[in-house]
Design a protein around this motif. Structure first.
Motif: not given
Length: 298
Positions: A5-8, A230-238, A244-245, A292-294
């Motif tokens: 999912p991260q690569k997608w 923007w939908g693609l961006i919003a999907y990817a950010v989380p 990296l974003t 990914h150490n939030l």
């Protein structure tokens, strides 16, 4: 090799940024004010996301915190768009998109202070490399532009607003996982609320489309750039680290330079092409082994 999912998300974010950058061409050629065209964009996008939410049965979040962060993200997005449009009119699509992409600094600062996200040495190096690349691309433009002061300032401010918008999306998802279409609907509501008064006051004489060409371009701007990109961006950010974003978002200024060269027939010198290559290299290096150490938030 199976795609995670991260690569997608990384691929989708890059595509979204490139398409997002193409919107600068529409802003340049429509006869509507900067704030007004931003308002029309998010208004049209909001209608589309409302219809999509109902069609697919996606519900609004139940968490008040998630709703507030989604709407606040829209407020920041609205001003990001308006300021970016102002910068486009002042210094052109290419340099304005480069300035907007300086949000990498804001994203890194937000990631460090609010999310406990520490950058690796490779990521820090890639950020430094990207800064050098952007400077090499931007310097010739700034050197010959006598009206660049305002455009530079407002372009940098737009980058800060964009970073804040993305951070709010991350916070909304931490409060409650939000489906994409309701998320974008709430973001659109926040953006419309933020832009309606400035648009009427500032763009009084350039608020309405003056031709069918303007109407068509605005529809494309609202549906393709706001909904798809923007939908693609919003999907990817989380799904990605904020660092990296920020690096992947640098694909947008690279696309802007290519637009200037191939579509607007703008001369690009060797220094700027070198900067473009360095920026692409920075994106690649920054995509290697992101952390990914939030810290968990309540």
């Amino acid at each position: 090799m199976q795609l995670t999912p991260q690569k997608w998300a990384a691929s989708g974010l890059t595509v979204g940024c490139v398409v997002f950058g193409l919107g600068s061409l529409i802003v340049k050629f429509v006869s509507i004010g900067s704030y007004a065209v931003a308002l029309w964009r998010v208004f049209i996008g909001g209608i589309v996301f409302l219809l999509l939410s109902r069609h697919f049965g996606q519900k609004l979040p139940t968490s008040g915190t998630a709703k507030r962060f989604c709407i606040l993200s829209g407020v920041f997005l609205g001003f990001d768009l308006a300021f970016w449009h102002e910068s486009i009119h002042a210094v052109g699509p290419g340099i304005s998109t480069l300035l907007n992409s300086m949000q990498i600094f804001f994203l890194a600062a937000i990631a460090w202070f609010f999310f406990g996200e520490r950058q690796s040495k490779l990521q820090l190096f890639s950020m430094l490399l990207s800064v050098i690349g952007i400077i090499l691309i931007a310097h010739p433009e700034l050197h010959h532009n006598s009206h660049g002061g305002y455009g530079i300032f407002i372009g940098l401010i737009s980058g800060g607003a964009m970073a804040a918008s993305m951070a709010c999306i991350r916070q909304a998802h931490q409060a409650e996982p939000v489906s994409l279409f309701p998320l974008m609907l709430l973001v659109s509501v926040g953006a419309v609320a933020a832009l309606i008064v400035p648009s009427i006051l500032i763009d009084t004489h350039r608020f309405w489309p003056s031709s069918m060409k303007d109407v068509l371009l605005i529809m494309i701007y609202g549906v393709v750039m706001q909904c798809f990109a923007w939908g693609l961006i919003a999907y990817a950010v989380p799904l990605l680290s904020l660092t990296l974003t920020g690096l992947l978002l640098l694909s947008e200024p690279v696309a802007a330079i290519l637009i200037d060269f191939f579509i607007l027939n703008k001369p690009i010198n060797a220094l700027q092409w070198t900067g473009t290559a360095l920026t692409l290299l920075a994106i690649y290096l920054g995509s290697l082994k992101p952390k990914h150490n939030l810290k968990k938030t309540a």
